[in-house]
Design an enzyme around this catalytic site. Structure first.
Site, PDB file in Angstrom:
ATOM      1  N   GLY A   9       0.853  -1.183   0.000  1.00 23.17           N
ATOM      2  CA  GLY A   9       0.000   0.000   0.000  1.00 23.17           C
ATOM      3  C   GLY A   9       0.887   1.231   0.000  1.00 23.17           C
ATOM      4  O   GLY A   9       1.549   1.530   0.996  1.00 23.17           O
ATOM      5  N   GLY A  13       3.396   8.942   1.064  1.00 27.38           N
ATOM      6  CA  GLY A  13       4.151   9.493   2.190  1.00 27.38           C
ATOM      7  C   GLY A  13       5.531   8.874   2.274  1.00 27.38           C
ATOM      8  O   GLY A  13       5.839   7.897   1.578  1.00 27.38           O
ATOM      9  N   VAL A  14       6.355   9.407   3.150  1.00 31.23           N
ATOM     10  CA  VAL A  14       7.738   8.935   3.244  1.00 31.23           C
ATOM     11  C   VAL A  14       7.808   7.514   3.803  1.00 31.23           C
ATOM     12  O   VAL A  14       8.673   6.723   3.389  1.00 31.23           O
ATOM     13  CB  VAL A  14       8.591   9.902   4.100  1.00 31.23           C
ATOM     14  CG1 VAL A  14       8.126   9.924   5.547  1.00 31.23           C
ATOM     15  CG2 VAL A  14      10.075   9.536   4.014  1.00 31.23           C
ATOM     16  N   MET A  35      -4.421   3.335  -2.538  1.00 31.24           N
ATOM     17  CA  MET A  35      -5.804   3.100  -2.152  1.00 31.24           C
ATOM     18  C   MET A  35      -6.571   4.408  -2.078  1.00 31.24           C
ATOM     19  O   MET A  35      -6.230   5.294  -1.279  1.00 31.24           O
ATOM     20  CB  MET A  35      -5.857   2.395  -0.787  1.00 31.24           C
ATOM     21  CG  MET A  35      -5.486   0.946  -0.823  1.00 31.24           C
ATOM     22  SD  MET A  35      -5.484   0.194   0.828  1.00 31.24           S
ATOM     23  CE  MET A  35      -3.761   0.362   1.270  1.00 31.24           C
ATOM     24  N   CYS A 100     -10.426   1.906   9.760  1.00 36.50           N
ATOM     25  CA  CYS A 100      -9.848   1.863   8.418  1.00 36.50           C
ATOM     26  C   CYS A 100      -8.841   0.733   8.296  1.00 36.50           C
ATOM     27  O   CYS A 100      -8.811   0.014   7.294  1.00 36.50           O
ATOM     28  CB  CYS A 100      -9.197   3.203   8.086  1.00 36.50           C
ATOM     29  SG  CYS A 100      -8.465   3.274   6.431  1.00 36.50           S
ATOM     30  N   GLY A 124       3.495   0.651   5.563  1.00 37.81           N
ATOM     31  CA  GLY A 124       4.549   1.431   6.208  1.00 37.81           C
ATOM     32  C   GLY A 124       4.309   1.660   7.689  1.00 37.81           C
ATOM     33  O   GLY A 124       4.830   2.629   8.253  1.00 37.81           O
ATOM     34  N   CYS A 196      -7.944  10.543   8.658  1.00 35.11           N
ATOM     35  CA  CYS A 196      -7.517  10.338   7.272  1.00 35.11           C
ATOM     36  C   CYS A 196      -8.372  11.071   6.248  1.00 35.11           C
ATOM     37  O   CYS A 196      -7.848  11.663   5.316  1.00 35.11           O
ATOM     38  CB  CYS A 196      -7.473   8.847   6.956  1.00 35.11           C
ATOM     39  SG  CYS A 196      -8.916   7.921   7.515  1.00 35.11           S
TER      40      CYS A 196
END
Length: 359
Positions: A9, A13-14, A35, A100, A124, A196
């Site tokens: 996924g 982001g980092v 997603m 989520c 992550g 989110c």
């Protein structure tokens, strides 16, 4: 013999960017999906979906992995957002990020990956896992400040067993260094905050798109009316900001905090002082029980936290059928119905449940 196929996924982001790099470096056959869980992009500066998707595209290109967009918006609305609104209407404060993870990332996304023929999924998240005698256990991430086991306490054993967490043994500063040394476009990207699908926009402003304002009185403990609230759904226990009742005549110069929500009479009761007795409690019960692994012992001592980033709190844990009862060694501030309490044995996350009441 080729390594396993992993579907990652990739959020833009980092953290997920570095997870992708590590997986590729370890020799896995890596593909990624972005997603899309939220359709209501109102074009405001708070919505970063388009920017995140572009960053995911750039990272996938840099690392040389395939990226597809998968839309889980319907599942998100049905399983997460509708429940979120329902709980708010009932005066509780749900945690949609926990939902989520359970319903989308480790259920819908996991099922999608398995049907596509992948051996594992990957995210992550800053957590670790350990498998012994065929049983997989969820462990805290090495970085205590970033550990995200709180958010993953209710995912299914099957999904946990088939998930790779490349960042579990790393601290955040190391992740940033890897991203920078590899020239990833997300290396300096700010971490996302807030719920989110809301982003960093003001919560009442967003919520009013779905729930109407229902103004009512703000009262002190003596029943004196000292202000007006927008609607009980817009406030949570222990909240200080956004009450609009500072500088009252004849009131001591201490901040006000939400202490009670009376749904029947639509009254918000506030108290002064961060540790007012009405904000403190030592016991709670949950409305459900989610366990990573079965627990035979029904009464035991461990630790728990009632919110993310809270230090682990010593407590007595009792499992009563499909619910939890917890008694803390020390009083806890602003235990909030609808939020989750998560229980631990050292670094091992055992599970948790949604808080129903406290006393």
């Amino acid at each position: 013999m080729s390594k396993a196929k992993v579907l990652l996924g990739l959020s833009g982001g980092v953290d997920s960017s570095v997870a992708a790099f590590i997986l590729k470096k370890q020799g896995f056959q890596v593909d990624a999906v972005f997603m899309k869980n939220w359709e209501d992009d109102d074009g405001s500066p708070y919505c970063s979906i388009k920017e995140d998707f572009m960053d995911a595209i750039f990272v996938a290109d840099q690392i040389k992995i395939n990226l597809n967009e998968v839309n889980f918006s319907k599942e998100y609305k049905d399983k997460v957002f509708d429940y979120f609104l329902k709980e708010l209407r009932l005066g509780r404060t749900p945690n949609p990020d926990i939902l989520c993870n359970r319903e989308i990332k480790f259920d819908s996304f996991f099922d999608y990956a398995m049907k596509q023929g992948y051996d594992f999924i990957s995210t992550g998240h800053y957590v670790r896992k350990n498998t012994t005698n065929g049983i997989t256990y969820l462990l805290k991430g090495k970085d205590n400040k970033k550990d995200q086991s709180y958010f993953l306490h209710s995912i299914k054993q099957e999904a946990l067993a088939k998930t790779i967490f490349p960042l579990g043994e790393l601290i955040k500063t190391k992740v940033r260094k890897i991203a920078k040394s590899e020239g990833l476009v997300t290396s300096e990207k700010k971490d996302s905050t807030g719920i989110c699908f809301i982003g960093e926009r003001p919560f009442p402003e967003f919520l009013n798109n779905y729930l109407p304002y229902q103004p009512g009185p703000i009262n002190d403990l003596d029943g004196n009316n000292i202000g007006e609230h927008k609607g009980l759904a817009f406030y949570t226990l222990g909240q200080r900001q956004g009450l609009g009742i500072g500088g009252l005549k004849d009131a001591a110069n201490f901040p006000w905090y939400v202490a009670k929500k009376d749904l029947i009479h639509n009254i918000l009761t506030v108290v002064q002082g961060n540790e007012h007795p009405l904000l403190m409690s030592k016991k709670l019960d949950t409305s459900n029980l989610e366990l990573i692994n079965p627990i035979k012992t029904k009464i035991f001592f461990g630790t728990a936290k009632v919110r993310y980033r809270q230090e682990d709190q010593e407590c007595k844990i009792e499992i009563i059928k499909n619910k939890l009862r917890i008694r803390f060694k020390n009083p806890q501030r602003a235990i909030t119905p609808g939020q989750s309490v998560v229980i631990y044995d050292g670094d091992m996350c055992l599970g948790g449940g949604e808080i129903q009441n406290f006393y």
